[in-house]
Design a protein around this motif. Sequence first.
Motif, PDB file in Angstrom:
ATOM      1  N   LEU A  33       0.797  -1.223   0.000  1.00  0.00           N
ATOM      2  CA  LEU A  33       0.000   0.000   0.000  1.00  0.00           C
ATOM      3  C   LEU A  33       0.833   1.278   0.000  1.00  0.00           C
ATOM      4  O   LEU A  33       0.341   2.321  -0.428  1.00  0.00           O
ATOM      5  CB  LEU A  33      -0.922   0.010   1.231  1.00  0.00           C
ATOM      6  CG  LEU A  33      -1.875  -1.171   1.392  1.00  0.00           C
ATOM      7  CD1 LEU A  33      -2.611  -1.070   2.718  1.00  0.00           C
ATOM      8  CD2 LEU A  33      -2.855  -1.230   0.226  1.00  0.00           C
ATOM      9  N   GLY A  34       2.063   1.203   0.506  1.00  0.00           N
ATOM     10  CA  GLY A  34       2.839   2.419   0.690  1.00  0.00           C
ATOM     11  C   GLY A  34       2.460   3.114   1.984  1.00  0.00           C
ATOM     12  O   GLY A  34       1.472   2.764   2.650  1.00  0.00           O
ATOM     13  N   TRP A  35       3.250   4.105   2.334  1.00  0.00           N
ATOM     14  CA  TRP A  35       3.050   4.811   3.605  1.00  0.00           C
ATOM     15  C   TRP A  35       1.708   5.519   3.672  1.00  0.00           C
ATOM     16  O   TRP A  35       0.983   5.411   4.659  1.00  0.00           O
ATOM     17  CB  TRP A  35       4.170   5.816   3.805  1.00  0.00           C
ATOM     18  CG  TRP A  35       4.006   6.699   5.007  1.00  0.00           C
ATOM     19  CD1 TRP A  35       3.412   7.923   5.057  1.00  0.00           C
ATOM     20  CD2 TRP A  35       4.414   6.415   6.338  1.00  0.00           C
ATOM     21  NE1 TRP A  35       3.436   8.425   6.325  1.00  0.00           N
ATOM     22  CE2 TRP A  35       4.058   7.512   7.132  1.00  0.00           C
ATOM     23  CE3 TRP A  35       5.074   5.339   6.915  1.00  0.00           C
ATOM     24  CZ2 TRP A  35       4.326   7.559   8.484  1.00  0.00           C
ATOM     25  CZ3 TRP A  35       5.341   5.388   8.278  1.00  0.00           C
ATOM     26  CH2 TRP A  35       4.963   6.491   9.046  1.00  0.00           C
ATOM     27  N   GLY A  36       1.329   6.241   2.614  1.00  0.00           N
ATOM     28  CA  GLY A  36       0.140   7.083   2.658  1.00  0.00           C
ATOM     29  C   GLY A  36      -1.144   6.307   2.869  1.00  0.00           C
ATOM     30  O   GLY A  36      -2.071   6.788   3.537  1.00  0.00           O
ATOM     31  N   ARG A  37      -1.254   5.108   2.325  1.00  0.00           N
ATOM     32  CA  ARG A  37      -2.491   4.331   2.408  1.00  0.00           C
ATOM     33  C   ARG A  37      -2.498   3.347   3.564  1.00  0.00           C
ATOM     34  O   ARG A  37      -3.502   2.689   3.829  1.00  0.00           O
ATOM     35  CB  ARG A  37      -2.716   3.581   1.095  1.00  0.00           C
ATOM     36  CG  ARG A  37      -2.977   4.490  -0.092  1.00  0.00           C
ATOM     37  CD  ARG A  37      -2.948   3.713  -1.402  1.00  0.00           C
ATOM     38  NE  ARG A  37      -3.891   2.595  -1.392  1.00  0.00           N
ATOM     39  CZ  ARG A  37      -3.814   1.536  -2.176  1.00  0.00           C
ATOM     40  NH1 ARG A  37      -2.797   1.424  -3.032  1.00  0.00           N
ATOM     41  NH2 ARG A  37      -4.714   0.568  -2.117  1.00  0.00           N
ATOM     42  N   LEU A  38      -1.373   3.220   4.238  1.00  0.00           N
ATOM     43  CA  LEU A  38      -1.297   2.299   5.370  1.00  0.00           C
ATOM     44  C   LEU A  38      -2.089   2.847   6.551  1.00  0.00           C
ATOM     45  O   LEU A  38      -1.946   4.003   6.930  1.00  0.00           O
ATOM     46  CB  LEU A  38       0.167   2.105   5.786  1.00  0.00           C
ATOM     47  CG  LEU A  38       0.404   1.242   7.024  1.00  0.00           C
ATOM     48  CD1 LEU A  38       0.082  -0.214   6.730  1.00  0.00           C
ATOM     49  CD2 LEU A  38       1.831   1.382   7.514  1.00  0.00           C
ATOM     50  N   THR A  39      -2.950   2.008   7.123  1.00  0.00           N
ATOM     51  CA  THR A  39      -3.693   2.386   8.322  1.00  0.00           C
ATOM     52  C   THR A  39      -3.529   1.311   9.382  1.00  0.00           C
ATOM     53  O   THR A  39      -3.270   0.141   9.071  1.00  0.00           O
ATOM     54  CB  THR A  39      -5.198   2.557   8.037  1.00  0.00           C
ATOM     55  OG1 THR A  39      -5.760   1.271   7.699  1.00  0.00           O
ATOM     56  CG2 THR A  39      -5.430   3.534   6.890  1.00  0.00           C
ATOM     57  N   LEU A  40      -3.709   1.701  10.630  1.00  0.00           N
ATOM     58  CA  LEU A  40      -3.608   0.727  11.710  1.00  0.00           C
ATOM     59  C   LEU A  40      -4.738  -0.294  11.624  1.00  0.00           C
ATOM     60  O   LEU A  40      -4.566  -1.462  11.989  1.00  0.00           O
ATOM     61  CB  LEU A  40      -3.627   1.435  13.059  1.00  0.00           C
ATOM     62  CG  LEU A  40      -2.446   2.372  13.356  1.00  0.00           C
ATOM     63  CD1 LEU A  40      -2.478   2.812  14.810  1.00  0.00           C
ATOM     64  CD2 LEU A  40      -1.121   1.720  13.041  1.00  0.00           C
ATOM     65  N   GLY A  41      -5.899   0.138  11.136  1.00  0.00           N
ATOM     66  CA  GLY A  41      -6.998  -0.791  10.958  1.00  0.00           C
ATOM     67  C   GLY A  41      -6.669  -1.880   9.954  1.00  0.00           C
ATOM     68  O   GLY A  41      -6.997  -3.053  10.160  1.00  0.00           O
ATOM     69  N   ASP A  42      -6.002  -1.507   8.866  1.00  0.00           N
ATOM     70  CA  ASP A  42      -5.607  -2.493   7.865  1.00  0.00           C
ATOM     71  C   ASP A  42      -4.587  -3.464   8.448  1.00  0.00           C
ATOM     72  O   ASP A  42      -4.664  -4.668   8.215  1.00  0.00           O
ATOM     73  CB  ASP A  42      -5.024  -1.786   6.636  1.00  0.00           C
ATOM     74  CG  ASP A  42      -4.591  -2.776   5.554  1.00  0.00           C
ATOM     75  OD1 ASP A  42      -5.473  -3.367   4.923  1.00  0.00           O
ATOM     76  OD2 ASP A  42      -3.373  -2.945   5.374  1.00  0.00           O
ATOM     77  N   VAL A  43      -3.640  -2.939   9.206  1.00  0.00           N
ATOM     78  CA  VAL A  43      -2.631  -3.806   9.826  1.00  0.00           C
ATOM     79  C   VAL A  43      -3.298  -4.791  10.783  1.00  0.00           C
ATOM     80  O   VAL A  43      -2.983  -5.987  10.788  1.00  0.00           O
ATOM     81  CB  VAL A  43      -1.573  -2.968  10.561  1.00  0.00           C
ATOM     82  CG1 VAL A  43      -0.671  -3.867  11.398  1.00  0.00           C
ATOM     83  CG2 VAL A  43      -0.743  -2.163   9.571  1.00  0.00           C
ATOM     84  N   ALA A  44      -4.230  -4.307  11.588  1.00  0.00           N
ATOM     85  CA  ALA A  44      -4.914  -5.188  12.530  1.00  0.00           C
ATOM     86  C   ALA A  44      -5.656  -6.303  11.803  1.00  0.00           C
ATOM     87  O   ALA A  44      -5.611  -7.470  12.220  1.00  0.00           O
ATOM     88  CB  ALA A  44      -5.890  -4.374  13.390  1.00  0.00           C
ATOM     89  N   ALA A  45      -6.331  -5.958  10.700  1.00  0.00           N
ATOM     90  CA  ALA A  45      -7.060  -6.969   9.938  1.00  0.00           C
ATOM     91  C   ALA A  45      -6.108  -8.007   9.352  1.00  0.00           C
ATOM     92  O   ALA A  45      -6.381  -9.217   9.391  1.00  0.00           O
ATOM     93  CB  ALA A  45      -7.872  -6.289   8.831  1.00  0.00           C
ATOM     94  N   ARG A  46      -4.979  -7.559   8.806  1.00  0.00           N
ATOM     95  CA  ARG A  46      -4.015  -8.491   8.229  1.00  0.00           C
ATOM     96  C   ARG A  46      -3.407  -9.407   9.294  1.00  0.00           C
ATOM     97  O   ARG A  46      -3.118 -10.579   9.027  1.00  0.00           O
ATOM     98  CB  ARG A  46      -2.880  -7.713   7.544  1.00  0.00           C
ATOM     99  CG  ARG A  46      -3.274  -7.036   6.238  1.00  0.00           C
ATOM    100  CD  ARG A  46      -2.174  -6.104   5.782  1.00  0.00           C
ATOM    101  NE  ARG A  46      -2.539  -5.367   4.577  1.00  0.00           N
ATOM    102  CZ  ARG A  46      -2.112  -5.681   3.343  1.00  0.00           C
ATOM    103  NH1 ARG A  46      -1.301  -6.714   3.165  1.00  0.00           N
ATOM    104  NH2 ARG A  46      -2.493  -4.975   2.302  1.00  0.00           N
ATOM    105  N   ALA A  47      -3.195  -8.838  10.486  1.00  0.00           N
ATOM    106  CA  ALA A  47      -2.576  -9.616  11.558  1.00  0.00           C
ATOM    107  C   ALA A  47      -3.563 -10.526  12.278  1.00  0.00           C
ATOM    108  O   ALA A  47      -3.150 -11.387  13.062  1.00  0.00           O
ATOM    109  CB  ALA A  47      -1.920  -8.673  12.568  1.00  0.00           C
TER     110      ALA A  47
END
Length: 204
Positions: A33-47
């Motif tokens: 996604l790159g830095w700009g589109r990265l969100t903590l919500g997305d990280v949580a879902a992936r993890a």
Amino acid sequence: MCALPSGKRTGRPRSAAADEAILDATRAALAELGWGRLTLGDVAARAGVAKTTLYRRWPGKNELVVDAVAALFEEQLDVPDRGGLQADIQGVVLRFAELISRPETKTALMAVVAEATLDEALRRRIRAAIVDRQKRLVLIGRERAQARGELPPDDGSAPARDDLIFDVIAGAVVHRVMVSSEPVDQEWAERLARLLVCGLSGLA
């Protein structure tokens, strides 16, 4: 009410598996996604963890990304014993260049360094989590070279020299990879190692 015993923590203990999953997911999301589109919500879902689990560990994206990069360096960057100081330096230069050439690492480093120009707390976190920890590689290399007799015993100035050596190696490789966009190959790494060991006269 009874007081909690001294030194006891309330709440659930941290899960090492959850931490590892979050840091892995952060690096994967950065690459995609790159830095700009990265969100903590997305990280949580992936993890596969709840957002509250992530927020309990990291207050924001900057801190999370710094720790994700720091963990990668801790796991994969070392000083291979190649039998000599110059060869050892060459080995760590090549490994460091390979790590920061990865899309997720390059994206993360460029972003957090840019953010850190305006955020003193983030600069301190970068120094503590990445820079200061990786200076151990210089100490390992120096002690190994002293044991071989390639370098003299410590005379009290070793810490200052270690800092300078780290700055020279890290600065040269980061500039080569992230600014000049030039390859760090065997020949370039060998020339840098020879410069550090022999000085300018050794490049002839």
